[in-house]
Design an enzyme around this catalytic site. Structure first.
Site, PDB file in Angstrom:
ATOM      1  N   ASP A 368      73.541 -17.340  11.707  1.00 38.04           N
ATOM      2  CA  ASP A 368      74.890 -17.640  12.485  1.00 38.04           C
ATOM      3  C   ASP A 368      76.003 -18.113  11.522  1.00 38.04           C
ATOM      4  O   ASP A 368      75.654 -19.305  11.001  1.00 38.04           O
ATOM      5  CB  ASP A 368      74.232 -18.671  13.613  1.00 38.04           C
ATOM      6  CG  ASP A 368      75.200 -18.224  14.910  1.00 38.04           C
ATOM      7  OD1 ASP A 368      76.175 -17.425  14.914  1.00 38.04           O
ATOM      8  OD2 ASP A 368      74.957 -18.660  15.967  1.00 38.04           O
ATOM      9  N   ASP A 535      56.983  -9.320  22.555  1.00 34.59           N
ATOM     10  CA  ASP A 535      55.882  -8.482  23.224  1.00 34.59           C
ATOM     11  C   ASP A 535      55.944  -7.451  22.481  1.00 34.59           C
ATOM     12  O   ASP A 535      56.885  -6.931  21.575  1.00 34.59           O
ATOM     13  CB  ASP A 535      57.005  -8.167  24.761  1.00 34.59           C
ATOM     14  CG  ASP A 535      58.189  -7.991  24.347  1.00 34.59           C
ATOM     15  OD1 ASP A 535      58.442  -6.823  24.019  1.00 34.59           O
ATOM     16  OD2 ASP A 535      59.153  -8.876  24.816  1.00 34.59           O
ATOM     17  N   ASP A 549      61.431 -21.143  17.778  1.00 31.99           N
ATOM     18  CA  ASP A 549      62.640 -21.954  17.367  1.00 31.99           C
ATOM     19  C   ASP A 549      62.001 -23.399  16.815  1.00 31.99           C
ATOM     20  O   ASP A 549      62.292 -24.244  16.283  1.00 31.99           O
ATOM     21  CB  ASP A 549      63.611 -22.249  18.009  1.00 31.99           C
ATOM     22  CG  ASP A 549      64.619 -20.983  17.982  1.00 31.99           C
ATOM     23  OD1 ASP A 549      64.705 -20.251  17.177  1.00 31.99           O
ATOM     24  OD2 ASP A 549      65.506 -21.239  18.788  1.00 31.99           O
ATOM     25  N   GLU A 615      58.158 -30.676  -5.948  1.00 34.78           N
ATOM     26  CA  GLU A 615      58.077 -29.917  -4.931  1.00 34.78           C
ATOM     27  C   GLU A 615      58.587 -28.392  -5.161  1.00 34.78           C
ATOM     28  O   GLU A 615      58.043 -27.490  -4.736  1.00 34.78           O
ATOM     29  CB  GLU A 615      59.006 -30.724  -3.710  1.00 34.78           C
ATOM     30  CG  GLU A 615      58.440 -31.812  -3.255  1.00 34.78           C
ATOM     31  CD  GLU A 615      59.421 -32.429  -2.228  1.00 34.78           C
ATOM     32  OE1 GLU A 615      58.792 -32.955  -1.175  1.00 34.78           O
ATOM     33  OE2 GLU A 615      60.549 -32.240  -2.438  1.00 34.78           O
TER      34      GLU A 615
END
Length: 733
Positions: A368, A535, A549, A615
């Site tokens: 976004d 679904d 989320d 990492e």
């Protein structure tokens, strides 16, 4: 043959590989439900029916002298309305004369090859000869209302689909106030209900409760299937476990308002009714008009919940997901959201892409904030023009640099919404769902476009078709970040406003169908504030859905655990996010976050540039591990080795190859103990006669030993440690 119809007796039996489903049209034209369970061959089960003179249960017309025959006590395939059955009904209506009754009687039954389709709705599809359809026609003679019950018998998959087509063959309008998809009457019990409740950031939490002599209802009235209740329920015998016992599932192929109702009757039978929610719903059937009630997927297992889940997983992958991505490995992606939110320019995106490429990531997804005047979530939705001023380049320049680095490019969109400070809203304020004379409720400062209007769907189709046709976009994240309120369509008359929410879903499905057909190479991921529209309906268009989320790994274990009861792991969008987590503030090791994310479609959602060198090396290893693991997610069987809801120390799960040659076992310690008990897990589904090498201790065991004796892990300490154990078959004894 999967479907056997005895026209002399009225007996109809549906057969799958391991189950049978039997019904009977009696001499009065009432269709009884007799049985759904393990295969019974050619047996006639009418003798199991129980008849009694049950006080205050009336007799239908013409049966007044037979006091043990009542619609109120019979198990039925689909109920009428207002003619003597007082339990949960399938229909509620008003005829041309205003009367509310409907007495549905048998007209015909025919078996046809192949799978039925539903006008405007997603539904399971068949390949070759994998399905046969039963068309069972009922009719109310007074109103001229015909209900065609559709049964799709997927014999090899052990799934029976059901839907209903309602048609007005009379001379006047009929208003439907309820039109369920299916009714399942189980003559004998008892049963317990397993359902999946939740909230935003904690979806699909399983809860198991006994059915009792009241009506238990699962529903959404939010315009989406919702974070709060999933359109999937399981009825299980009281002692059913993962590995043993009877259970059956009902899963709606529907993404809007729904209702699943359960009731134990006075005669101890259990009724389940599923379909579109009747809250604020109505539909006017003009003469010749038709209404399609969405599909329900029924599946039965007498081998426990694990087998039920496995059958649903296989079925959804083979017969619901249509995307060419269905069987393909999904690219490992980096999403910029939790790294930048809306504060970015092109250079920052390129820097993320460059670092991701160096670590082995395959796709960058721009989330976004790339369009319109979109600097926060209060503006911009609806104006889908690339913001060159903010990004500092053209759209093609942004994508071109990412592609030159060797990465695919993905994009976030939210087509169904509009902000009121946009050019789109200024030009078409009537396109939003608002009620005349009322100030609308807002969510995230946005309104919902009325997708029940064909011109709105056509506009969105044209806009996003052009976006995908003109730019090199390999992935779309399709979001929906608010539920429906002020549901009122400016193009429907007052008496038909109850159709608006259903028509919205028809418009959404039409838009998704057109775009996914035109761009089959694009990987579409569904999203609705995370898992608010997870679904089977959405899976028909999007082979994966953002699971939640909440990216906290420890919470995600429970969310993915609940989701796995009905939906395959390869459909669950799951990412490694930042630590401390942005939703919970919890700190979790990078290794643990990866183990949890590898139980779904794998990716990263953090600023990779902030990782230490050690990492970053771990990320390279994790991506290589996921590449090895991904075939197990796409093709293998998922086993829940522990109960993630009640686990107090650790949670474990397993993926096993179809040929049982490989397996992966993941264990996450959620509460490290002082003076600990041993962490011990028993595996499942391995060949008992084969030898397997396990990677934890480098030992070799028989499959029988791993499944019956299990593995004991060394002490795992620290903050939420995790381990992933690879099991490889070496030879057979």
């Amino acid at each position: 043959m999967s479907i056997r119809i005895d026209h002399e007796t009225g007996l109809i039996t549906l057969h799958t590989l391991h189950t049978s489903y039997q019904m009977w049209a009696d001499g009065q034209g009432v269709v009884h439900h007799l049985y759904y369970g393990p295969a019974i061959g050619g047996s006639d089960l009418r003798g199991l029916e129980f008849y009694s003179d049950c006080g205050f249960s009336p007799q239908p017309a013409g049966m007044d002298r037979q006091r043990d025959y009542s619609l109120d006590t019979l198990c039925q395939e689909y109920t009428g309305s207002g003619v003597g059955d007082y339990r949960i009904g399938c229909l509620r209506l008003a005829g041309p004369d205003g009367s509310r009754a409907a007495d549905l009687r048998f007209v015909s039954a025919e078996a046809v090859p192949g799978k039925y389709t539903l006008p405007g709705l997603p539904a399971a599809c068949a390949e070759d000869d994998t399905c046969e359809t039963l068309r069972l026609k009922l009719r109310d003679a007074v109103h001229g209302l015909t209900v065609t019950l559709l049964y799709g018998v997927f014999a090899r998959a052990d799934v029976i689909t059901r839907a209903a087509l309602l048609e007005n063959e009379g001379n006047g309008p009929i208003r439907l106030d309820k039109a369920a998809s299916a009714c399942l009457d189980l003559p004998f019990g008892p049963w317990e209900l397993i359902h999946f409740h939740g909230r935003h950031c904690m979806e699909r939490q399983p809860e198991r409760v006994p059915l009792s002599h009241n009506i238990q209802t699962l529903r959404s009235a939010r315009g989406a299937s919702s974070h709060q209740h999933n359109p999937f329920a399981i009825l299980a015998a009281p002692h059913t476990t993962e590995e043993a016992g009877e259970c059956l599932g009902a899963m709606l192929v529907w993404s809007g308002n729904f209702k699943i109702e359960c009731e134990v009757s006075q005669m101890q039978s259990t009724r389940l009714v599923a379909g579109v929610s009747d809250d604020d719903f109505s539909w006017t059937l003009e003469p010749g008009g038709q209404f399609a009630a969405p599909e329900v997927l029924f599946c039965y297992s007498d081998q426990g919940l694990s087998e039920l889940s496995a059958r649903y997983h296989r079925f959804l992958q083979r017969h619901i997901i249509r995307s060419p991505w269905r069987d393909k490995p999904r690219p490992v992606l980096i999403n910029n959201w939790e790294a930048t939110y809306m504060d970015f320019d092109a250079q920052r995106i390129w820097d993320i892409a460059r670092q991701a490429r160096d670590l082995g990531v395959e796709m960058l997804v721009l989330d976004d904030g790339w369009f319109g005047e979109r600097s926060d979530d209060s503006s911009g939705l609806g104006d889908w023009q690339f913001n060159e001023k903010k990004l500092g380049c053209t759209f093609d320049q942004l994508i071109g640099r990412v592609r030159e680095m060797g990465l695919l490019f993905g994009l976030w969109i939210e087509p169904e919404m509009v902000c009121t400070n946009t050019a789109l809203y200024a030009a078409h304020p009537d396109w939003a769902l608002t009620i005349p004379g009322r100030a609308p409720a807002t969510g995230r400062s946005q309104l919902v476009l009325d997708l029940g209007r064909p011109e709105v769907v056509d506009y969105l189709y044209s806009l996003f078709h052009r976006l995908l046709a003109e730019h090199d976009i390999a992935y779309i994240k399709w979001d929906m970040n608010r539920n429906l309120t002020d549901v009122y369509s400016r193009v429907l008359p007052p008496e038909r406003q109850g159709e608006a929410a259903y028509r919205y879903m028809l418009g959404l499905y039409s838009l998704l169908d057109r775009l996914t057909r035109d761009f089959p190479q694009v990987l579409f991921e569904g999203c609705a504030g995370g898992g608010g529209r997870f679904d089977a309906g959405m899976l028909c268009y999007c082979p994966q859905i953002w699971c939640s989320d909440d990216t906290d790994a420890i919470h995600r274990i429970k969310i993915q655990y609940g989701t796995s009861f009905g939906y395959p792991p390869c459909t669950m969008g799951s990412h490694v996010s930042a630590s401390p987590n942005h939703q919970t503030g919890r700190s979790t090791p990078l290794s643990t976050r990866a183990v949890v994310a590898m139980a779904g479609t794998f990716g990263y959602e953090l600023d990779l540039q902030k990782l230490t060198d050690a990492e970053k090396e771990m990320v390279k290893v994790q991506i290589a591990q996921y590449k090895q693991l991904q075939p197990l997610l796409l093709e293998g069987r998922c086993e829940r080795l522990t109960d993630a809801v009640t686990d107090t120390c650790f949670t474990a799960w397993q993926f096993t190859a179809p040929d049982r040659s490989r397996a992966a076992v993941s264990v996450v310690v959620i509460d490290p103990q002082a003076n600990p008990w041993p962490i011990h897990v028993r595996l499942r589904g391995l060949d008992p006669q084969a030898l397997y090498h396990e990677s934890l201790t480098e030992r070799v065991y028989t499959g029988a030993a791993l499944c019956h004796a299990g593995l004991t892990l060394p002490i795992l300490q620290g903050d939420f440690p995790a381990v992933q154990i690879m099991i490889e078959r070496t030879e057979s004894l």
